[in-house]
Design a protein around this motif. Structure first.
Motif, mmCIF file in Angstrom:
data_model
loop_
_atom_site.group_PDB
_atom_site.id
_atom_site.type_symbol
_atom_site.label_atom_id
_atom_site.label_comp_id
_atom_site.label_asym_id
_atom_site.label_seq_id
_atom_site.Cartn_x
_atom_site.Cartn_y
_atom_site.Cartn_z
ATOM 1 N N UNK A 98 41.418 43.804 45.250
ATOM 2 C CA UNK A 98 42.114 45.094 45.304
ATOM 3 C C UNK A 98 42.612 45.492 43.918
ATOM 4 N N UNK A 99 43.193 44.558 43.197
ATOM 5 C CA UNK A 99 43.804 44.863 41.911
ATOM 6 C C UNK A 99 42.759 45.154 40.844
ATOM 7 N N UNK A 100 41.653 44.420 40.870
ATOM 8 C CA UNK A 100 40.542 44.679 39.945
ATOM 9 C C UNK A 100 39.750 45.934 40.336
ATOM 10 N N UNK A 101 39.946 46.434 41.559
ATOM 11 C CA UNK A 101 39.139 47.522 42.123
ATOM 12 C C UNK A 101 37.668 47.103 42.168
ATOM 13 N N UNK A 102 37.412 46.021 42.902
ATOM 14 C CA UNK A 102 36.058 45.481 43.002
ATOM 15 C C UNK A 102 35.823 44.898 44.381
ATOM 16 N N UNK A 114 42.030 50.646 35.724
ATOM 17 C CA UNK A 114 40.918 49.718 35.556
ATOM 18 C C UNK A 114 40.116 49.727 36.843
ATOM 19 N N UNK A 115 38.834 50.034 36.751
ATOM 20 C CA UNK A 115 37.978 50.134 37.934
ATOM 21 C C UNK A 115 36.691 49.367 37.656
ATOM 22 N N UNK A 116 36.711 48.087 37.997
ATOM 23 C CA UNK A 116 35.602 47.201 37.637
ATOM 24 C C UNK A 116 34.282 47.680 38.227
ATOM 25 N N UNK A 117 34.238 47.983 39.516
ATOM 26 C CA UNK A 117 32.975 48.389 40.138
ATOM 27 C C UNK A 117 32.530 49.771 39.688
ATOM 28 N N UNK A 118 33.447 50.726 39.720
ATOM 29 C CA UNK A 118 33.100 52.104 39.362
ATOM 30 C C UNK A 118 32.648 52.206 37.914
ATOM 31 N N UNK A 119 33.194 51.368 37.043
ATOM 32 C CA UNK A 119 32.840 51.405 35.625
ATOM 33 C C UNK A 119 31.705 50.448 35.272
ATOM 34 N N UNK A 120 31.142 49.766 36.269
ATOM 35 C CA UNK A 120 29.994 48.865 36.066
ATOM 36 C C UNK A 120 30.277 47.738 35.071
ATOM 37 N N UNK A 121 31.442 47.130 35.186
ATOM 38 C CA UNK A 121 31.786 45.950 34.392
ATOM 39 C C UNK A 121 31.274 44.722 35.138
ATOM 40 N N UNK A 122 30.513 43.866 34.458
ATOM 41 C CA UNK A 122 29.929 42.695 35.114
ATOM 42 C C UNK A 122 30.922 41.547 35.247
ATOM 43 N N UNK A 152 36.377 55.716 27.455
ATOM 44 C CA UNK A 152 34.910 55.837 27.573
ATOM 45 C C UNK A 152 34.238 54.563 28.058
ATOM 46 N N UNK A 153 34.915 53.780 28.916
ATOM 47 C CA UNK A 153 34.335 52.512 29.347
ATOM 48 C C UNK A 153 32.988 52.704 30.045
ATOM 49 N N UNK A 154 32.826 53.672 30.962
ATOM 50 C CA UNK A 154 31.508 53.826 31.585
ATOM 51 C C UNK A 154 30.392 54.131 30.587
#
Length: 403
Positions: free
Chosen positions: A66-70, A194-202, A166-168
Motif C-alpha cells: 500500500x505504501x509503495x503503491x504497488x 511515490x507510485x512504484x507501479x504507475x511509474x514503472x519502477x522495477x 519526471x520519473x516516468x
C-alpha cells in the motif's frame, strides 16, 4: 573462596541505567518515533517462525505494498538498515559483467556506484550538478551511449534536498533500452508522492527511520516480477549470503522456510508504523508533509535564508537551507543540540559547510516541531551575528500553518 580481580580486564564494568537525552529530531534521519511504535516494540517476543509471526509478516507485506503503491508480490522488510535494503537491491540485480548507469548529483548516487562495483558491475554515469535533478534528455543520451543493464536514480536526494521530477520519463527511457530501474526512495517513502507501479519502477528500496518514523532495523524493499526473474535466473550467486533474495524468497514467500532469525521487535515496529500510514491515508500523508514543510520553508525564507533547491524540485521531507555568510554550520548544529535539544545536520560531500539539512518527516512533521525549529534556528543564527530576522521567520511560519 572468591578471588579478588587481579587486573582491570577482570573487573565487571559498572554501567548505569540507560538515560539518553530527549531530543527533537529534525535532521535527515532518524525522525521522532510515534509512541504507538515504541509501545509495539515493548510487546512480547514470539519465534520468527511462530504462526502468529507469520501472520504479522503477511500484514507487513500488505501494508508495504500500500505504501509503495504497488502490487508486487516481492515486497519485504529487509533485516537491516536502509543500506542493507540498498545493497540487497543492487547486489542481487547487478551481476558480474553488468553495466549500471548511476547519477552524479548527490552523495547517494555515489553509494549506488560503490555497491554496483562491489557486485562486479561496470559503473557508468549520467551527470548533473549536486543540488539539481537529472534531466530526462541527459538520461536518454547516457542510455543510448552506454546501453546499461540497470539504471539507478535517487528519488529524494538526502544530501541536497532535491526531489527528482519526471520519473516516468526516466523509467520509460530506461525500459526502451531494456534496462531495469532501481530507485532510492529512502527519504520519499511515506512522505512525498511515490507510485512504484504507475511509474514503472522495477526495484525500490527505502529506510524505516525517515518518513515512516520507525527505528532502523527492518527496511522496505520491493521488486517487480521482471526484476525478481533476473534475480532467480542469474548465473552466479550474489556475493552476500545474508542478502541473497533467492534465499530470502524461501522465508518471505509461501514456503516460510528458515533463513535467519528476523529482528522480531523491528518487524513489530514497522508493522505499527505502516498501520499509521494506512490509517492516515497515503495521499493525505503526502499532503501533510508538503503543508508542514511548506510552513518551515516559508519561515526560513522570511527569516532571510535561502533554500538550496528551487521550488520546482524542492523536497518537503528534507529541506536544504543555505548557510548564511560568516556562519559555521557545525557550530550552529552544536548550539541547537546543546541549547535546545534539537537536531539538524550540516551538508555532505560537495555541499559540506554550505547547507543545513532540516528534516520534516513522519511523526516529526508536526506544527509544534516546525515552529520550534524555526524559532531555535533564528535565535542561534542571530546570536552568531548572522543577518537574519527571527521574528519575521516565526510570523511567516505561523501564518502558513494557519492557512
Amino acid at each position: 573462596m572468591a578471588q579478588t580481580p587481579s587486573n582491570e580486564a577482570d573487573r565487571a564494568p559498572s554501567v548505569g541505567e540507560l538515560t539518553p537525552p530527549d531530543r527533537t529530531l529534525m535532521g535527515p534521519g532518524p525522525s521522532d518515533v510515534n509512541p504507538r511504535v515504541l509501545r509495539a516494540m515493548s510487546t512480547p517476543l514470539v519465534g520468527h517462525l511462530d504462526p502468529s509471526f507469520v501472520e504479522i509478516m503477511d500484514e507487513v507485506q500488505e501494508l508495504l505494498r500500500y505504501t509503495f503503491r504497488t502490487d508486487n508480490q516481492w515486497t519485504i522488510p529487509v533485516s537491516g538498515t536502509g543500506s542493507a535494503a540498498m545493497e540487497a537491491a543492487i547486489g542481487n540485480v547487478v551481476e558480474s559483467g553488468d553495466t549500471m548507469l548511476v547519477p552524479t548529483n548527490g552523495y547517494f548516487g555515489g553509494r549506488m556506484a560503490s555497491m554496483a562495483e562491489r557486485a562486479g558491475g561496470e559503473v557508468v554515469e549520467v551527470s548533473a550538478p549536486w543540488g539539481e535533478p537529472l534531466e530526462p534528455a541527459d538520461v536518454a543520451d547516457a542510455l543510448a551511449e552506454h546501453d546499461p543493464d540497470v539504471f539507478g536514480f535517487v528519488h529524494a536526494e538526502t544530501s541536497t534536498g532535491v526531489l527528482q521530477p519526471d520519473v516516468p520519463e526516466l523509467t520509460g527511457a530506461a525500459h526502451d533500452h531494456d534496462a531495469l530501474v532501481i530507485a532510492d526512495t529512502v527519504t520519499s517513502l511515506g512522505g512525498v508522492e511515490l507510485r512504484v507501479d504507475e511509474w514503472d519502477v522495477d526495484v525500490a528500496y527505502s529506510g524505516p527511520q525517515k518518513c515512516l518514523s520507525c527505528p532502523p532495523g527492518a527496511s522496505p524493499l520491493t521488486l517487480s516480477d521482471e526484476a525478481m526473474k533476473k534475480v532467480l535466473t542469474r548465473e552466479d550467486d550474489p556475493r552476500s549470503w545474508y542478502l541473497d533474495l533467492s534465499l530470502l524468497e524461501g522465508y518471505w514467500g509461501e514456503e516460510r522456510a528458515y533463513h535467519h532469525t528476523a529482528p522480531i521487535t523491528n518487524v513489530y515496529a514497522i508493522r505499527e508504523a505502516l498501520r499509521l500510514v494506512a490509517e492516515e491515508g497515503i495521499e493525505q500523508r503526502w499532503a501533510r508533509h508538503e503543508r508542514l514543510a511548506g510552513a518551515l520553508k516559508a519561515g526560513v525564507e522570511a527569516m532571510g535564508l535561502e533554500m538550496n533547491a528551487p521550488d520546482e524540485y524542492w523536497l518537503p521531507s528534507l529541506n536544504a537551507v543555505r548557510v548564511p555568510d560568516g556562519v559555521d554550520d557545525a557550530a550552529v548544529c552544536d548550539a541547537l543540540l546543546e541549547q535546545y535539544d534539537l537536531e539538524i545536520a550540516g551538508g555532505l560531500g560537495d555541499l559540506a559547510g554550505e547547507i543545513f539539512r532540516i528534516g520534516c518527516m513522519g511523526y516529526s512533521a508536526r506544527p509544534e516541531n516546525v515552529i520550534y525549529v524555526v524559532t531555535a534556528l533564528g535565535d542561534v543564527l542571530e546570536s552568531m551575528g548572522a543577518d537574519v530576522d527571527p521574528g519575521a521567520g516565526v510570523t511567516a511560519t505561523r501564518n502558513a500553518l494557519e492557512e
